[in-house]
Design a protein around this motif. Structure first.
Motif, mmCIF file in Angstrom:
data_model
loop_
_atom_site.group_PDB
_atom_site.id
_atom_site.type_symbol
_atom_site.label_atom_id
_atom_site.label_comp_id
_atom_site.label_asym_id
_atom_site.label_seq_id
_atom_site.Cartn_x
_atom_site.Cartn_y
_atom_site.Cartn_z
ATOM 1 N N GLU A 51 0.688 -1.314 0.187
ATOM 2 C CA GLU A 51 0.093 -0.084 -0.177
ATOM 3 C C GLU A 51 0.943 1.344 0.093
ATOM 4 O O GLU A 51 0.450 2.361 -0.407
ATOM 5 N N HIS A 52 2.021 1.199 0.744
ATOM 6 C CA HIS A 52 2.853 2.291 0.623
ATOM 7 C C HIS A 52 3.353 2.638 -0.558
ATOM 8 O O HIS A 52 3.731 3.548 -1.324
ATOM 9 N N GLN A 53 3.843 1.360 -1.379
ATOM 10 C CA GLN A 53 4.304 1.225 -2.620
ATOM 11 C C GLN A 53 3.423 1.993 -3.499
ATOM 12 O O GLN A 53 3.705 2.794 -4.311
ATOM 13 N N ALA A 54 2.141 1.735 -3.501
ATOM 14 C CA ALA A 54 1.145 2.071 -4.414
ATOM 15 C C ALA A 54 1.019 3.778 -4.267
ATOM 16 O O ALA A 54 0.749 4.491 -5.145
ATOM 17 N N MET A 55 1.136 4.151 -3.105
ATOM 18 C CA MET A 55 0.966 5.712 -2.713
ATOM 19 C C MET A 55 2.227 6.480 -3.482
ATOM 20 O O MET A 55 2.065 7.419 -3.990
ATOM 21 N N LEU A 56 3.479 5.672 -3.153
ATOM 22 C CA LEU A 56 4.512 6.486 -3.745
ATOM 23 C C LEU A 56 4.656 6.509 -5.341
ATOM 24 O O LEU A 56 4.826 7.567 -6.025
ATOM 25 N N PHE A 64 9.435 6.516 -8.736
ATOM 26 C CA PHE A 64 9.252 5.208 -8.083
ATOM 27 C C PHE A 64 8.398 4.477 -9.006
ATOM 28 O O PHE A 64 7.403 4.746 -9.830
ATOM 29 N N SER A 65 8.802 3.004 -9.295
ATOM 30 C CA SER A 65 8.165 2.190 -9.965
ATOM 31 C C SER A 65 8.290 0.753 -9.261
ATOM 32 O O SER A 65 9.455 0.133 -8.804
ATOM 33 N N PRO A 66 7.346 -0.101 -9.547
ATOM 34 C CA PRO A 66 7.251 -1.166 -8.617
ATOM 35 C C PRO A 66 8.515 -2.474 -9.641
ATOM 36 O O PRO A 66 8.547 -2.347 -10.790
ATOM 37 N N VAL A 67 9.285 -3.070 -8.816
ATOM 38 C CA VAL A 67 10.142 -4.191 -9.342
ATOM 39 C C VAL A 67 9.196 -5.001 -10.434
ATOM 40 O O VAL A 67 8.131 -5.611 -9.809
ATOM 41 N N PRO A 68 9.536 -5.520 -11.500
ATOM 42 C CA PRO A 68 8.875 -6.334 -12.183
ATOM 43 C C PRO A 68 8.436 -7.615 -11.594
ATOM 44 O O PRO A 68 9.147 -8.196 -10.919
ATOM 45 N N ALA A 70 6.663 -10.852 -9.581
ATOM 46 C CA ALA A 70 5.919 -10.999 -8.037
ATOM 47 C C ALA A 70 6.678 -10.249 -7.120
ATOM 48 O O ALA A 70 6.211 -9.783 -6.119
ATOM 49 N N TRP A 71 8.112 -10.052 -7.191
ATOM 50 C CA TRP A 71 8.788 -9.146 -6.093
ATOM 51 C C TRP A 71 7.989 -7.893 -6.268
ATOM 52 O O TRP A 71 7.944 -7.365 -4.939
ATOM 53 N N GLY A 72 7.951 -7.248 -7.091
ATOM 54 C CA GLY A 72 7.088 -5.803 -7.128
ATOM 55 C C GLY A 72 5.676 -5.987 -6.666
ATOM 56 O O GLY A 72 5.397 -5.049 -5.819
ATOM 57 N N ARG A 73 5.066 -6.966 -6.825
ATOM 58 C CA ARG A 73 3.742 -7.177 -6.223
ATOM 59 C C ARG A 73 3.794 -7.360 -4.710
ATOM 60 O O ARG A 73 2.680 -7.081 -4.078
ATOM 61 N N ARG A 74 4.755 -7.681 -4.400
ATOM 62 C CA ARG A 74 5.296 -7.845 -2.657
ATOM 63 C C ARG A 74 5.471 -6.462 -2.082
ATOM 64 O O ARG A 74 5.711 -6.389 -1.096
ATOM 65 N N ASP A 85 15.172 13.570 -4.775
ATOM 66 C CA ASP A 85 15.787 14.489 -3.885
ATOM 67 C C ASP A 85 16.128 13.942 -2.337
ATOM 68 O O ASP A 85 15.597 12.896 -2.138
ATOM 69 N N GLU A 86 16.897 14.717 -1.506
ATOM 70 C CA GLU A 86 16.898 13.874 -0.273
ATOM 71 C C GLU A 86 15.725 13.761 0.473
ATOM 72 O O GLU A 86 15.808 12.781 1.062
ATOM 73 N N GLU A 87 14.608 14.399 0.250
ATOM 74 C CA GLU A 87 13.767 14.222 1.158
ATOM 75 C C GLU A 87 12.747 13.166 0.562
ATOM 76 O O GLU A 87 12.289 12.247 1.452
ATOM 77 N N ALA A 88 12.699 12.989 -1.018
ATOM 78 C CA ALA A 88 12.020 11.622 -1.025
ATOM 79 C C ALA A 88 13.040 10.189 -0.739
ATOM 80 O O ALA A 88 12.488 9.240 -0.497
ATOM 81 N N LEU A 89 14.271 10.507 -0.888
ATOM 82 C CA LEU A 89 15.237 9.483 -0.540
ATOM 83 C C LEU A 89 15.111 8.765 0.951
ATOM 84 O O LEU A 89 15.047 7.811 1.426
ATOM 85 N N ARG A 90 15.171 10.049 1.826
ATOM 86 C CA ARG A 90 15.322 9.805 3.233
ATOM 87 C C ARG A 90 13.816 9.200 3.527
ATOM 88 O O ARG A 90 13.579 8.198 4.311
ATOM 89 N N GLY A 91 12.548 9.521 3.286
ATOM 90 C CA GLY A 91 11.466 9.006 3.341
ATOM 91 C C GLY A 91 11.199 7.654 2.851
ATOM 92 O O GLY A 91 10.590 7.019 3.651
ATOM 93 N N ALA A 92 11.646 7.324 1.683
ATOM 94 C CA ALA A 92 11.587 6.028 1.290
ATOM 95 C C ALA A 92 12.549 5.069 1.927
ATOM 96 O O ALA A 92 12.020 3.683 2.329
ATOM 97 N N LEU A 93 13.620 5.653 2.279
ATOM 98 C CA LEU A 93 14.650 4.568 3.195
ATOM 99 C C LEU A 93 13.744 4.331 4.263
ATOM 100 O O LEU A 93 13.735 3.202 5.035
ATOM 101 N N LEU A 94 13.514 5.314 5.147
ATOM 102 C CA LEU A 94 12.694 5.107 6.426
ATOM 103 C C LEU A 94 11.496 4.367 6.286
ATOM 104 O O LEU A 94 11.451 3.238 7.285
ATOM 105 N N ALA A 95 10.710 4.402 5.346
ATOM 106 C CA ALA A 95 9.686 3.417 5.369
ATOM 107 C C ALA A 95 10.116 1.932 4.995
ATOM 108 O O ALA A 95 9.420 1.063 5.622
#
Length: 112
Positions: A51-56, A64-68, A70-74, A85-95
């Motif tokens: 659900e976080h992936q879908a939002m991003l 952002f894009s899903p990995v092709p 089954a891995w991406g579906r997970r 940018d730094e904000e996007a990277l920080r937020g994604a790493l923290l998530a």
């Protein structure tokens, strides 16, 4: 952002260690991978809740894009580093860290 930015920011998170996976640097918490650095492709792959992936992906389809497959579906998600940018990277790493870290470690990091 650059690969060294991913490394520096990932290693700032609690109890993170760097390892290697399929010839690429990875970052682990609690013995589990939450991010992999694909230096030659200028991307990071992050373990997110679906659900976080879908939002991003919806809010930042250029970043952002899903990995092709089954891995991406997970929830495994590509982050295009040159456009991030730094904000996007920080937020994604923290998530990704929160998705992967043991619950007690995540809870210990929450403000009281």
């Amino acid at each position: 952002m650059r690969p060294q930015d991913v490394r520096a920011l990932a290693l700032m998170l609690p109890e993170v260690v760097e390892g290697a996976h399929m010839g690429n640097a990875d970052f682990r918490v609690g013995g589990r991978i939450f991010a992999t650095l694909w230096t030659e492709e200028d991307r990071a792959v992050l373990r997110l809740a679906p659900e976080h992936q879908a939002m991003l992906v919806e809010s930042g389809p250029d970043l952002f894009s899903p990995v092709p497959g089954a891995w991406g579906r997970r929830g495994w998600t590509n982050l295009d580093l040159p456009d991030a940018d730094e904000e996007a990277l920080r937020g994604a790493l923290l998530a990704a860290w929160r998705t992967t870290a043991p619950a007690a470690l995540v809870a210990a990091q929450e403000p009281a």
